[in-house]
Design a protein around this motif. Structure first.
Motif, short mmCIF file in Angstrom:
data_model
loop_
_atom_site.label_atom_id
_atom_site.label_comp_id
_atom_site.label_asym_id
_atom_site.label_seq_id
_atom_site.Cartn_x
_atom_site.Cartn_y
_atom_site.Cartn_z
N UNK A 296 27.36 28.06 18.75
CA UNK A 296 28.71 27.99 18.20
C UNK A 296 29.54 29.24 18.47
N UNK A 297 28.89 30.28 18.98
CA UNK A 297 29.58 31.55 19.20
C UNK A 297 29.72 31.93 20.67
N UNK A 298 29.00 31.23 21.55
CA UNK A 298 28.94 31.70 22.93
C UNK A 298 29.09 30.57 23.93
N UNK A 299 29.97 30.78 24.89
CA UNK A 299 30.10 29.89 26.03
C UNK A 299 29.61 30.64 27.27
N UNK A 300 28.88 29.97 28.12
CA UNK A 300 28.25 30.64 29.25
C UNK A 300 28.57 29.91 30.55
N UNK A 301 28.90 30.71 31.58
CA UNK A 301 29.16 30.19 32.91
C UNK A 301 28.30 30.99 33.89
N UNK A 302 27.44 30.30 34.61
CA UNK A 302 26.58 30.95 35.60
C UNK A 302 27.10 30.60 36.99
N UNK A 303 27.61 31.61 37.69
CA UNK A 303 28.19 31.36 39.00
C UNK A 303 27.09 31.15 40.05
N UNK A 304 27.21 30.11 40.89
CA UNK A 304 26.19 29.86 41.92
C UNK A 304 26.27 30.85 43.08
N UNK A 305 27.47 31.42 43.29
CA UNK A 305 27.65 32.43 44.34
C UNK A 305 28.44 33.59 43.76
N UNK A 306 28.31 34.74 44.38
CA UNK A 306 29.00 35.93 43.90
C UNK A 306 30.49 35.84 44.22
N UNK A 307 31.33 35.92 43.20
CA UNK A 307 32.78 35.81 43.37
C UNK A 307 33.45 37.14 43.64
N UNK A 308 32.79 38.24 43.29
CA UNK A 308 33.44 39.54 43.35
C UNK A 308 34.20 39.77 42.06
N UNK A 309 34.41 41.02 41.72
CA UNK A 309 34.89 41.38 40.39
C UNK A 309 36.24 40.76 40.05
N UNK A 310 37.21 40.80 40.96
CA UNK A 310 38.55 40.32 40.60
C UNK A 310 38.59 38.81 40.50
#
Length: 301
Positions: free
Chosen positions: A65-79
């Motif tokens: 109830x407190x956390x949403x998580x997104x796991x990127x399959x590839x590296x997007x870079x910081x920006x």
């Protein structure tokens, strides 16, 4: 005194991670320990290759109830990674936290109270710097009274602020998010864009977060790039109608003089001349150039 029956504004805590298994548990625990209840943590991992995704999955299972998580399959870079997560947040305010940094338990409550009472679009605070092991390295210079003001005031004295833990009114987020053309100072440019059109900032004179400095910190490894992107951010602002161009020219000129310390020795004179072309009244740049010229480059101020 605020009534307990009045709904408090919602806060989306924005957290990016990448190979942060050494620090992320401590970071998340500091967020979950906040004494402000109406918040949600939005975490996005930029394709970490260590155990960070596993640790994040465990936290999400424990705090659904407190956390949403997104796991990127590839590296997007910081920006690009920042802009991905910025599209997901839903709160009245957004609080930005590094994946290896810490918030004090009262950070959110103090920032939200300040934003509501002052009407500021951004609330900063003082921070302390810790090392990889969490030991205190330094504390940002304190000031006797709260600092607040407009964009001009921020340009004059905003260097003491830090993006870690800053609270931003979601209504004033830049439409295009973070500028990918300046990856080393996109957070600074972001702040400048928020403060356009007469909006105000407020800086609390309280130590409410810890910024972790280690060998992989961008400021420790990319000083030249950070300075160049900061100049770009100010030059971008200079092109906007209605800004204080005289103040910005002085600021840009001073930064151009500073870059000489991080560039190659043969470009020392180039940066001083560039500084003077931006602001002919920059006497520090003029003095440094004269001394270098008269000593055939042997003495550099």
């Amino acid at each position: 005194r605020r009534s307990n029956t009045v709904a408090r504004p919602s806060v989306s805590i924005f957290v990016l991670t990448y190979n942060a298994e050494r620090y992320i548990v401590e970071t998340l625990e500091s967020l979950l320990a906040q004494d402000y209840s109406n918040y949600e943590i939005f975490v996005s991992d930029d394709a970490s290759t260590d155990r960070t995704p596993e640790i994040l999955e465990n936290f999400r299972a424990r705090y659904p109830d407190k956390m949403r998580l997104y796991l990127q399959p590839v590296n997007l870079g910081i920006t690009n990674h920042c802009n991905f997560l910025l599209q997901k947040v839903t709160g009245d305010y957004v609080c930005f936290v590094g994946g290896d940094d810490l918030l004090e338990p009262n950070c959110l409550s103090r920032a939200v109270d300040c934003a509501m009472e002052s009407g500021a679009s951004i609330v900063f605070h003082l921070h302390q710097t810790i090392n990889s092991e969490g030991a205190l390295l330094s504390r940002a210079g304190s000031f006797s009274t709260p600092h607040s003001g407009t964009l001009d005031d921020f340009v004059r004295k905003g260097v003491y602020t830090h993006a870690n833990g800053m609270l931003v009114d979601a209504r004033h987020l830049p439409p295009n998010g973070f500028d990918a053309s300046m990856p080393y100072a996109s957070d600074f440019d972001f702040i400048l864009q928020v403060l356009r059109d007469g909006r105000r900032f407020y800086a609390l004179p309280e130590y409410l977060s810890s910024y972790r400095k280690h060998d992989r910190s961008i400021t420790a490894t990319r000083a030249y790039e950070c300075n160049m992107d900061t100049i770009k951010a100010y030059e971008k602002l200079y092109r906007v109608d209605g800004v204080n161009k005289k103040l910005l020219a002085v600021t840009i000129s001073n930064l151009q003089r500073a870059v000489r310390k991080y560039d190659t020795a043969d470009r020392y004179g180039y940066w001083l001349r560039t500084s003077l072309s931006t602001n002919p009244l920059n006497f520090k740049s003029l003095l440094a150039l004269v001394v270098s010229t008269l000593t055939l480059g042997k003495l550099k101020l």
